[in-house]
Scaffold this motif. Structure first.
Motif, short mmCIF file in Angstrom:
data_model
loop_
_atom_site.label_atom_id
_atom_site.label_comp_id
_atom_site.label_asym_id
_atom_site.label_seq_id
_atom_site.Cartn_x
_atom_site.Cartn_y
_atom_site.Cartn_z
N LYS A 124 29.01 1.15 0.01
CA LYS A 124 29.39 1.83 -0.99
C LYS A 124 27.65 2.44 -1.53
CE LYS A 124 33.22 1.80 -2.63
NZ LYS A 124 33.96 0.41 -2.37
N HIS A 125 26.56 2.09 -2.12
CA HIS A 125 25.49 2.18 -3.10
C HIS A 125 24.73 1.09 -1.80
CE1 HIS A 125 22.91 3.21 -6.24
NE2 HIS A 125 21.71 3.37 -5.46
N VAL A 126 24.12 2.20 -0.90
CA VAL A 126 22.86 1.28 -0.43
C VAL A 126 20.50 1.08 -0.56
CG1 VAL A 126 23.93 1.29 2.03
CG2 VAL A 126 21.56 2.58 1.01
N LEU A 127 21.03 -0.04 -0.59
CA LEU A 127 18.80 -0.41 -1.04
C LEU A 127 18.00 -0.31 -0.14
CD1 LEU A 127 16.97 -0.43 -3.53
CD2 LEU A 127 16.75 -2.90 -3.39
N LEU A 128 17.84 0.69 0.42
CA LEU A 128 16.68 1.21 1.60
C LEU A 128 15.28 0.23 0.96
CD1 LEU A 128 17.00 4.41 3.16
CD2 LEU A 128 17.63 2.48 3.91
N VAL A 129 15.21 -1.01 2.19
CA VAL A 129 13.63 -1.60 1.64
C VAL A 129 12.40 -1.80 3.12
CG1 VAL A 129 13.39 -3.62 1.35
CG2 VAL A 129 14.68 -3.15 0.47
N ASP A 130 11.60 -0.88 2.57
CA ASP A 130 10.25 -0.84 3.46
C ASP A 130 9.02 -1.85 2.95
OD1 ASP A 130 9.48 -0.45 6.04
OD2 ASP A 130 9.01 1.70 5.83
N ASP A 131 7.81 -1.45 3.71
CA ASP A 131 7.04 -2.33 3.74
C ASP A 131 6.28 -1.68 2.11
OD1 ASP A 131 6.43 -1.16 5.85
OD2 ASP A 131 5.63 -3.16 6.84
N VAL A 132 5.67 -0.73 3.41
CA VAL A 132 4.71 1.39 2.61
C VAL A 132 5.11 1.47 2.13
CG1 VAL A 132 2.38 1.77 2.07
CG2 VAL A 132 2.94 -0.75 2.94
N LEU A 133 5.70 2.16 1.22
CA LEU A 133 5.38 4.31 1.59
C LEU A 133 4.60 4.76 1.60
CD1 LEU A 133 7.19 6.20 0.73
CD2 LEU A 133 7.52 6.07 -2.25
N THR A 134 4.06 5.67 2.35
CA THR A 134 3.28 6.09 2.38
C THR A 134 3.35 8.34 2.25
OG1 THR A 134 3.23 6.27 4.91
CG2 THR A 134 0.87 4.93 3.73
N THR A 135 4.15 8.77 3.27
CA THR A 135 4.50 10.08 3.37
C THR A 135 5.98 9.76 2.83
OG1 THR A 135 5.24 10.35 5.74
CG2 THR A 135 3.31 10.53 5.09
N GLY A 136 6.23 8.35 3.10
CA GLY A 136 8.14 8.97 3.41
C GLY A 136 8.77 8.80 3.68
N ALA A 137 8.30 9.48 4.73
CA ALA A 137 8.72 9.76 6.26
C ALA A 137 10.25 8.99 6.67
CB ALA A 137 8.28 10.96 7.61
N THR A 138 9.77 7.62 7.37
CA THR A 138 10.57 7.17 7.86
C THR A 138 11.83 7.33 6.34
OG1 THR A 138 8.78 5.85 8.50
CG2 THR A 138 10.90 4.91 8.83
#
Ligand SMILES: [Zn+2]
Length: 236
Positions: free
Chosen positions: A196-210
């Protein structure tokens, strides 16, 4: 095995006993209760953002107007030659997987202080392209997500999203072409039971495109899904 091989292998085994772990920040010997960073480096040298206390933080601002999301935060500032840059470099290119678990836990401790994860029922690490994951041998974002699960108890759903291709340069495309291309960068396993509600996790935020692409793909597959975002670093 020759006698000298035996002695060599015995020596290698014993070296783990006699050479304790060193701090990734200052190279001092870690105390038994410390891991990756000494207390001093953890507290003073990891430039935390404290964004989990600020709903309209810089991480959230980068997604405002681009995707629909609930909450967004980053653990620390990513600066060239900074401690976080070093840690993520060791995690991604030097096989130090324990750093991923460690950073995931640090992020989770912050989120647990506030009601950031309320209602979140799945942690989704941004997948690597399968070719890249095969080269590296692991997905650093999955390790971060696993560290978060250890603290928060929210399950990781690592197979919900798959990467089809890298998010290519979008500058020459129209807005519609860009959206289409970005939604197709990830595939959602639609046979799966959707959270219902996901937490998307990534290493580094740059432009945010991914992250934007991943969020768009999820929203397309499940229009009512709620999405929150957490990254370890935020680059300037
Ligand atoms: Zn240190």
């Amino acid at each position: 095995m020759t006698l000298s091989d035996n002695i060599k292998s015995l020596g290698e085994g014993l070296s783990h006993l006699f050479y304790p772990s060193l701090c990734e920040g200052c190279n001092k010997t870690l105390l038994p209760e410390e891991e990756i960073l000494c207390l001093n480096c953890n507290v003073y040298n990891l430039p935390r953002t404290a964004y989990h206390h600020i709903p309209e933080n810089e991480t959230a601002m980068r997604f405002t107007g681009r995707i629909r999301f609930e909450r967004a935060t980053s653990l620390a500032y990513f600066t060239p030659d900074g401690l976080l840059q070093h840690l993520l470099h060791e995690l991604k290119y030097n096989n130090k997987k324990a750093i991923g678990i460690y950073l995931g836990k640090q992020l989770a401790y912050d989120l647990a202080q506030v009601n950031f994860t309320e209602g979140i029922d799945a942690i989704i690490p941004i997948p690597l392209h399968p070719k890249k994951e095969a080269e590296r041998g692991y997905n650093q974002s999955l390790l971060i997500a696993e560290g978060m699960t250890d603290v928060l108890g929210i399950p990781v759903r690592e197979r919900l999203l798959t990467r089809r291709r890298h998010t290519e340069s979008q500058t020459k495309k129209t807005r519609a072409e860009r959206l289409e291309n970005m939604q197709e960068a990830f595939a959602v396993n639609e046979g799966a039971n959707m959270p219902k509600h996901v937490l998307l996790v990534d290493d580094v935020l740059t432009t945010g495109a991914t992250l934007e692409s991943a969020a768009l793909a999820l929203s397309k597959a499940a229009p009512s899904i709620k999405i929150s975002i957490a990254t370890i670093g935020i680059a300037g």
